[in-house]
Write an enzyme that holds these catalytic residues in place. Structure first.
Site, PDB file in Angstrom:
ATOM      1  N   ASP A  33       0.852  -1.191   0.000  1.00 52.34           N
ATOM      2  CA  ASP A  33       0.000   0.000   0.000  1.00 52.34           C
ATOM      3  C   ASP A  33       0.887   1.240   0.000  1.00 52.34           C
ATOM      4  O   ASP A  33       2.037   1.191   0.439  1.00 52.34           O
ATOM      5  CB  ASP A  33      -0.846   0.037   1.283  1.00 52.34           C
ATOM      6  CG  ASP A  33      -1.953  -0.998   1.286  1.00 52.34           C
ATOM      7  OD1 ASP A  33      -2.141  -1.670   0.259  1.00 52.34           O
ATOM      8  OD2 ASP A  33      -2.628  -1.118   2.322  1.00 52.34           O
ATOM      9  N   LYS A  55      -3.563   3.165  -2.990  1.00 55.24           N
ATOM     10  CA  LYS A  55      -4.294   4.335  -3.437  1.00 55.24           C
ATOM     11  C   LYS A  55      -4.388   5.291  -2.258  1.00 55.24           C
ATOM     12  O   LYS A  55      -4.425   4.895  -1.108  1.00 55.24           O
ATOM     13  CB  LYS A  55      -5.669   3.968  -3.953  1.00 55.24           C
ATOM     14  CG  LYS A  55      -6.543   3.186  -3.006  1.00 55.24           C
ATOM     15  CD  LYS A  55      -7.827   2.870  -3.728  1.00 55.24           C
ATOM     16  CE  LYS A  55      -8.882   2.215  -2.900  1.00 55.24           C
ATOM     17  NZ  LYS A  55      -8.531   1.201  -1.971  1.00 55.24           N
ATOM     18  N   MET A 169     -10.852   6.389   8.044  1.00 53.88           N
ATOM     19  CA  MET A 169     -11.164   7.052   6.769  1.00 53.88           C
ATOM     20  C   MET A 169     -12.300   8.051   6.934  1.00 53.88           C
ATOM     21  O   MET A 169     -13.162   8.164   6.056  1.00 53.88           O
ATOM     22  CB  MET A 169     -11.539   6.005   5.699  1.00 53.88           C
ATOM     23  CG  MET A 169     -10.394   5.086   5.337  1.00 53.88           C
ATOM     24  SD  MET A 169     -10.900   3.760   4.221  1.00 53.88           S
ATOM     25  CE  MET A 169     -11.482   2.538   5.388  1.00 53.88           C
TER      26      MET A 169
HETATM   27  N1  SAH Z   1      -5.737  -1.686   7.828  1.00 53.68           N
HETATM   28  C1  SAH Z   1      -5.545  -0.363   8.394  1.00 53.68           C
HETATM   29  C2  SAH Z   1      -6.660   0.600   8.007  1.00 53.68           C
HETATM   30  C3  SAH Z   1      -6.716   0.884   6.526  1.00 53.68           C
HETATM   31  S1  SAH Z   1      -7.913   2.092   6.134  1.00 53.68           S
HETATM   32  C4  SAH Z   1      -5.380  -0.478   9.919  1.00 53.68           C
HETATM   33  O1  SAH Z   1      -5.623  -1.542  10.468  1.00 53.68           O
HETATM   34  O2  SAH Z   1      -4.988   0.499  10.551  1.00 53.68           O
HETATM   35  C5  SAH Z   1      -6.924   3.569   6.142  1.00 53.68           C
HETATM   36  C6  SAH Z   1      -7.293   4.421   7.344  1.00 53.68           C
HETATM   37  O3  SAH Z   1      -6.622   3.928   8.501  1.00 53.68           O
HETATM   38  C7  SAH Z   1      -6.872   5.862   7.251  1.00 53.68           C
HETATM   39  O4  SAH Z   1      -7.786   6.647   6.508  1.00 53.68           O
HETATM   40  C8  SAH Z   1      -6.883   6.248   8.722  1.00 53.68           C
HETATM   41  O5  SAH Z   1      -8.203   6.441   9.174  1.00 53.68           O
HETATM   42  C9  SAH Z   1      -6.346   4.989   9.361  1.00 53.68           C
HETATM   43  N2  SAH Z   1      -4.887   5.041   9.570  1.00 53.68           N
HETATM   44  C10 SAH Z   1      -3.950   4.230   9.044  1.00 53.68           C
HETATM   45  N3  SAH Z   1      -2.724   4.523   9.516  1.00 53.68           N
HETATM   46  C11 SAH Z   1      -2.890   5.552  10.378  1.00 53.68           C
HETATM   47  C12 SAH Z   1      -2.003   6.308  11.205  1.00 53.68           C
HETATM   48  N4  SAH Z   1      -0.685   6.056  11.247  1.00 53.68           N
HETATM   49  N5  SAH Z   1      -2.526   7.294  11.961  1.00 53.68           N
HETATM   50  C13 SAH Z   1      -3.845   7.559  11.952  1.00 53.68           C
HETATM   51  N6  SAH Z   1      -4.734   6.871  11.202  1.00 53.68           N
HETATM   52  C14 SAH Z   1      -4.264   5.889  10.428  1.00 53.68           C
END
Ligand code: SAH
Length: 258
Positions: A33, A55, A169
């Site tokens: 990703d 994306k 998100m």
């Molecule tokens: N699989 C991921 C989530 C993917 S969806 C997980 O378990 O964390 C992507 C969303 O994850 C982003 O829009 C945000 O809301 C969150 N996200 C991912 N990394 C982040 C980070 N370091 N800090 C804050 N939000 C994060």
């Protein structure tokens, strides 16, 4: 052929699991990703093929069906394939679709979990997402539905469940989320905290209540990924304390010996 579906965690390479680190070091192909930190990708061998299939902010780099085909194609070539996803692959990571494609192709796959954004944000805040007498549930939800619109969540159930909401998100949709929750009965003063780039050097914490967080975010628009945590468990501030502890530890480490 071996495929690993691996959680890269929230960003800080030290939050990678030992297993994730090991399989990355043995990868021939890494399909990753866009959110995955360069230092994590740096663990792959120098000769490994790195493919960015991510994306960001709605721009679709590679269609999911093409990602599924790419994973199967490279697995078929015989090497070790690592599909690396931000956070935990089983949370808003479309892991089910990739696992189904692999299963249909008769390719075995192992899932390696990762630290998800909600728990990384809780660590950053120094606040537990569950709290005795206060928050007995944790709800993980997305602010991003079909065509980027807010999904039709059961707002009344969420507002009345009495737990913590972890909105993934959802930074762009926070005003709409707040309006739905308040209309459904959530008190407007309910604590709400946005954590941007949790665990990374650019980490930023924006505190407020559910009624005001949208405005606070629009006044200081985030550049990195944002998770929003909502609920009474988020009352209080412990981040300053965490910072102090870290500062004290750093100062001790820097102090001249003897
Ligand atoms: N699989 C991921 C989530 C993917 S969806 C997980 O378990 O964390 C992507 C969303 O994850 C982003 O829009 C945000 O809301 C969150 N996200 C991912 N990394 C982040 C980070 N370091 N800090 C804050 N939000 C994060």
């Amino acid at each position: 052929m071996t495929v690993y579906l691996v959680g890269a965690g929230p960003g800080d390479p030290e939050l990678l699991t030992v297993k994730a680190s090991r399989v990355l070091q043995g990868a021939d192909v890494v399909l990753h990703d866009s959110l995955v930190d360069a230092r994590v990708l740096g663990l792959a061998p120098a000769g490994a093929l790195l493919i960015d299939v991510g994306k960001r902010c709605g721009t679709r780099a590679t269609a999911q069906s093409d990602i599924n085909r790419l994973i199967c194609y490279h697995a078929g070539a015989g090497g070790t394939v690592v599909r690396l996803k931000g956070g935990d692959p089983m949370i808003f990571g479309r892991a089910d679709e990739e696992l189904a494609a692999l299963q249909a192709a008769g390719i075995a796959c192992e899932v390696v979990p990762g630290v998800t954004a909600a728990t990384a944000a809780a660590a950053a805040l120094g606040l537990s997402l569950t709290k005795r007498q206060v928050s007995r549930a944790l709800h993980i939800l997305t602010g991003h539905g079909a065509d980027g619109a807010l999904p039709a969540h059961h707002w009344v159930a969420l507002a009345n469940a009495g737990g913590t909401l972890a909105l993934y998100m959802g930074a762009r949709q926070i005003t709409g989320v707040a309006a739905h929750l308040i209309e459904a009965g959530l008190p407007p003063r309910t604590p709400a905290v946005a954590v941007e780039s949790a665990s990374l050097p650019a980490q930023r914490i924006i505190r407020g209540d559910i009624a005001g967080l949208g405005k606070a975010l629009s006044e200081a628009p985030p550049l990195g990924p944002v998770i929003v945590l909502i609920g009474e468990a988020l009352a209080g501030r412990r981040a300053a304390l965490v910072e102090q502890i870290r500062f004290a530890a750093d100062a001790a480490a820097c102090a001249p010996a003897g």
